[in-house]
Scaffold this motif. Structure first.
Motif, PDB file in Angstrom:
ATOM      1  N   THR A 204      12.366  73.253   5.502  1.00 23.14           N
ATOM      2  CA  THR A 204      12.967  71.933   5.304  1.00 23.14           C
ATOM      3  C   THR A 204      11.935  70.878   5.679  1.00 23.14           C
ATOM      4  N   SER A 205      11.809  69.855   4.833  1.00 18.18           N
ATOM      5  CA  SER A 205      10.839  68.783   5.065  1.00 18.18           C
ATOM      6  C   SER A 205      11.567  67.471   5.341  1.00 18.18           C
ATOM      7  N   LEU A 206      11.067  66.751   6.333  1.00 14.06           N
ATOM      8  CA  LEU A 206      11.659  65.480   6.747  1.00 14.06           C
ATOM      9  C   LEU A 206      10.564  64.473   7.013  1.00 14.06           C
ATOM     10  N   ILE A 207      10.937  63.203   6.990  1.00 17.05           N
ATOM     11  CA  ILE A 207      10.106  62.141   7.545  1.00 17.05           C
ATOM     12  C   ILE A 207      10.977  61.384   8.526  1.00 17.05           C
ATOM     13  N   VAL A 208      10.494  61.266   9.758  1.00 22.07           N
ATOM     14  CA  VAL A 208      11.303  60.713  10.839  1.00 22.07           C
ATOM     15  C   VAL A 208      10.559  59.556  11.489  1.00 22.07           C
ATOM     16  N   GLU A 209      11.225  58.432  11.615  1.00 18.74           N
ATOM     17  CA  GLU A 209      10.642  57.294  12.328  1.00 18.74           C
ATOM     18  C   GLU A 209      11.149  57.288  13.766  1.00 18.74           C
ATOM     19  N   LEU A 210      10.272  56.924  14.676  1.00 19.39           N
ATOM     20  CA  LEU A 210      10.665  56.786  16.071  1.00 19.39           C
ATOM     21  C   LEU A 210      11.313  55.424  16.292  1.00 19.39           C
ATOM     22  N   PRO A 211      12.210  55.327  17.282  1.00 21.68           N
ATOM     23  CA  PRO A 211      12.742  54.002  17.637  1.00 21.68           C
ATOM     24  C   PRO A 211      11.638  53.157  18.270  1.00 21.68           C
ATOM     25  N   ALA A 220      12.110  62.893  22.853  1.00 24.56           N
ATOM     26  CA  ALA A 220      13.511  62.925  22.439  1.00 24.56           C
ATOM     27  C   ALA A 220      13.642  63.477  21.019  1.00 24.56           C
ATOM     28  N   MET A 221      12.704  63.121  20.148  1.00 28.74           N
ATOM     29  CA  MET A 221      12.742  63.638  18.789  1.00 28.74           C
ATOM     30  C   MET A 221      12.500  65.145  18.782  1.00 28.74           C
ATOM     31  N   LEU A 222      11.494  65.587  19.527  1.00 29.69           N
ATOM     32  CA  LEU A 222      11.154  67.009  19.533  1.00 29.69           C
ATOM     33  C   LEU A 222      12.260  67.858  20.157  1.00 29.69           C
ATOM     34  N   GLU A 223      12.976  67.284  21.120  1.00 35.39           N
ATOM     35  CA  GLU A 223      14.055  68.029  21.763  1.00 35.39           C
ATOM     36  C   GLU A 223      15.191  68.345  20.799  1.00 35.39           C
ATOM     37  N   GLN A 224      15.357  67.527  19.766  1.00 32.42           N
ATOM     38  CA  GLN A 224      16.397  67.825  18.776  1.00 32.42           C
ATOM     39  C   GLN A 224      16.153  69.183  18.121  1.00 32.42           C
ATOM     40  N   PHE A 225      14.895  69.551  18.018  1.00 38.02           N
ATOM     41  CA  PHE A 225      14.550  70.841  17.422  1.00 38.02           C
ATOM     42  C   PHE A 225      14.520  71.959  18.464  1.00 38.02           C
ATOM     43  N   SER A 226      13.850  71.701  19.586  1.00 37.67           N
ATOM     44  CA  SER A 226      13.647  72.768  20.573  1.00 37.67           C
ATOM     45  C   SER A 226      14.961  73.262  21.169  1.00 37.67           C
ATOM     46  N   THR A 227      15.911  72.363  21.417  1.00 38.66           N
ATOM     47  CA  THR A 227      17.182  72.778  22.025  1.00 38.66           C
ATOM     48  C   THR A 227      18.075  73.528  21.051  1.00 38.66           C
ATOM     49  N   ARG A 228      17.671  73.574  19.794  1.00 39.56           N
ATOM     50  CA  ARG A 228      18.456  74.306  18.789  1.00 39.56           C
ATOM     51  C   ARG A 228      17.664  75.469  18.199  1.00 39.56           C
ATOM     52  N   GLY A 229      16.521  75.778  18.786  1.00 35.25           N
ATOM     53  CA  GLY A 229      15.735  76.923  18.358  1.00 35.25           C
ATOM     54  C   GLY A 229      15.102  76.777  16.998  1.00 35.25           C
ATOM     55  N   VAL A 230      14.783  75.535  16.620  1.00 35.90           N
ATOM     56  CA  VAL A 230      14.187  75.272  15.309  1.00 35.90           C
ATOM     57  C   VAL A 230      12.679  75.117  15.471  1.00 35.90           C
ATOM     58  N   LEU A 253      10.035  72.124   9.027  1.00 33.84           N
ATOM     59  CA  LEU A 253      10.673  73.020   9.982  1.00 33.84           C
ATOM     60  C   LEU A 253      11.122  74.297   9.278  1.00 33.84           C
ATOM     61  N   ASP A 254      11.199  75.364  10.053  1.00 32.28           N
ATOM     62  CA  ASP A 254      11.623  76.659   9.524  1.00 32.28           C
ATOM     63  C   ASP A 254      13.141  76.690   9.433  1.00 32.28           C
ATOM     64  N   GLY A 255      13.654  76.907   8.231  1.00 27.82           N
ATOM     65  CA  GLY A 255      15.094  76.993   8.051  1.00 27.82           C
ATOM     66  C   GLY A 255      15.579  76.085   6.943  1.00 27.82           C
ATOM     67  N   HIS A 256      16.868  76.209   6.621  1.00 30.95           N
ATOM     68  CA  HIS A 256      17.524  75.492   5.532  1.00 30.95           C
ATOM     69  C   HIS A 256      18.571  74.549   6.124  1.00 30.95           C
ATOM     70  N   ILE A 257      18.807  73.438   5.456  1.00 34.47           N
ATOM     71  CA  ILE A 257      19.798  72.484   5.953  1.00 34.47           C
ATOM     72  C   ILE A 257      21.183  73.120   6.057  1.00 34.47           C
ATOM     73  N   ALA A 258      21.422  74.184   5.307  1.00 33.85           N
ATOM     74  CA  ALA A 258      22.707  74.883   5.393  1.00 33.85           C
ATOM     75  C   ALA A 258      22.800  75.757   6.635  1.00 33.85           C
ATOM     76  N   ASP A 259      21.680  76.017   7.303  1.00 26.84           N
ATOM     77  CA  ASP A 259      21.698  76.770   8.555  1.00 26.84           C
ATOM     78  C   ASP A 259      22.286  75.884   9.645  1.00 26.84           C
ATOM     79  N   GLU A 260      23.186  76.404  10.445  1.00 25.07           N
ATOM     80  CA  GLU A 260      23.875  75.597  11.449  1.00 25.07           C
ATOM     81  C   GLU A 260      22.905  74.958  12.438  1.00 25.07           C
ATOM     82  N   ARG A 261      21.890  75.705  12.868  1.00 23.98           N
ATOM     83  CA  ARG A 261      20.955  75.163  13.852  1.00 23.98           C
ATOM     84  C   ARG A 261      20.155  74.006  13.270  1.00 23.98           C
ATOM     85  N   VAL A 262      19.798  74.096  11.978  1.00 24.71           N
ATOM     86  CA  VAL A 262      19.053  73.030  11.325  1.00 24.71           C
ATOM     87  C   VAL A 262      19.947  71.817  11.100  1.00 24.71           C
ATOM     88  N   ALA A 263      21.164  72.053  10.623  1.00 21.42           N
ATOM     89  CA  ALA A 263      22.097  70.951  10.390  1.00 21.42           C
ATOM     90  C   ALA A 263      22.378  70.199  11.677  1.00 21.42           C
TER      91      ALA A 263
END
Length: 317
Positions: A204-211, A220-230, A253-263
């Motif tokens: 899955t590919s994203l572009i994310v802006e920081l606040p 804080a951005m990276l924790e969204q992934f690490s705490t969900r095993g992404v 990121l590794d995974g599909h938006i349909a995967d619960e951890r990615v969503a």
């Protein structure tokens, strides 16, 4: 596959040309493009404009190189051109040959024409074998070779190995790339909103802006992934351009938006970032199945939501 006859947009694929480029080699890997009209363009902007205007159904563009990293022109375009989705990725091995007009010897070469990325990837060989050479930048690898017939001051060009199938040139040296394992990753971009079905080997590919620039915003951005095993396979910063210190991040990121951890990670990003651009979920080029700890299985997330729903509705424990 020429540009001579008008072709319906749904039958047209754009790519960085002319014929013989690594981008064309990537497009040859797309089954849906076989037998269709391939439109050669000059740059990433033109390729994406073909897609957004409806002139082409999709465009093949380079997004990452294993030696040079992300292709900034592509990353910036995907961040600023609305309505685009990545629907597939393709990897092409990258190596180069040094070519010249017939009758030219390696000892005659004083000036070399080369695309800047190709030049960077073969610079070690060029400096070793042609220590006094000069460099003229080219807009593409094939154009570097074609310019030898167009009055260029160059004596030779760095080009793809198959260039002699298209131009009457002699190969002065083969395998001049400094890294024999170099590859370039390409993506097929379209306007389609139809998501590919999850395969278990997805990206899955994203572009994310920081606040606003403040301590801990990147964490804080990276924790969204690490705490969900992404797992992240790409994280690259690009300036937003409106002020110093303002960045957006290109994320694979590794995974599909349909995967619960990615969503769930995307929901967390949406809460913490002022702008999240979803570029698509698609099968990985290597088809390697994504691995993760069982505590991040879909069922774990579903059970947790059901538990909370029960608490809110007053169901007995």
């Amino acid at each position: 596959m020429t540009d001579a006859a008008p072709t319906p947009p749904e039958e047209t694929y754009s790519y960085l040309g002319p014929a013989g480029t690594f981008t064309e080699a990537a497009l040859k890997q797309v089954p849906e493009a076989a037998g269709k009209h391939w439109r050669s363009v000059n740059n990433v902007g033109e390729a994406l404009a073909d897609v957004t205007s409806g002139r082409s159904v999709a465009a093949m563009i380079a997004i990452e190189n294993s030696v040079e990293g992300g292709v900034s022109a592509t990353q910036d375009a995907l961040a600023t051109v609305p309505g685009l989705r990545i629907v597939g990725e393709y990897v092409v091995p990258v190596n180069f040959v040094l070519v010249a007009r017939p009758g030219t010897a390696l000892g005659d070469v004083r000036i070399v024409n080369a695309h800047p990325v190709a030049y960077a990837q073969s610079r070690g060989w060029l400096e070793r074998e042609l220590p006094e050479h000069g460099h003229i930048p080219a807009t593409s690898n094939v154009q570097a070779a074609a310019s030898l017939f167009e009055g260029s001051q160059a004596d030779a060009a760095v080009a793809p190995p198959g260039i002699t199938e298209h131009l009457d040139l002699e190969v002065l040296a083969r395998d001049i790339g400094d890294n024999p394992n170099a590859v370039t990753r390409f993506v097929l971009v379209s306007r389609s909103r139809t998501l590919a079905e999850p395969t278990g080997a997805d990206k899955t590919s994203l572009i994310v802006e920081l606040p606003d620039d403040e301590p801990g915003s990147l964490l804080a951005m990276l924790e969204q992934f690490s705490t969900r095993g992404v797992n992240l396979s790409l994280l690259q910063s690009r300036p937003i351009g409106d002020a110093l210190g303002r960045y957006r991040f290109v994320v694979d990121l590794d995974g599909h938006i349909a995967d619960e951890r990615v969503a769930d990670a995307l929901l967390g990003l949406r809460r913490t970032s002022p702008n999240v651009i979803f570029l698509g979920s698609y099968p990985r080029a290597d088809r390697q199945e994504v691995s993760y700890h069982s505590k991040y299985d879909d069922e774990i997330f579903i059970e947790a939501r059901d538990w909370l729903r029960g608490l809110l509705s007053g169901e007995p424990d």
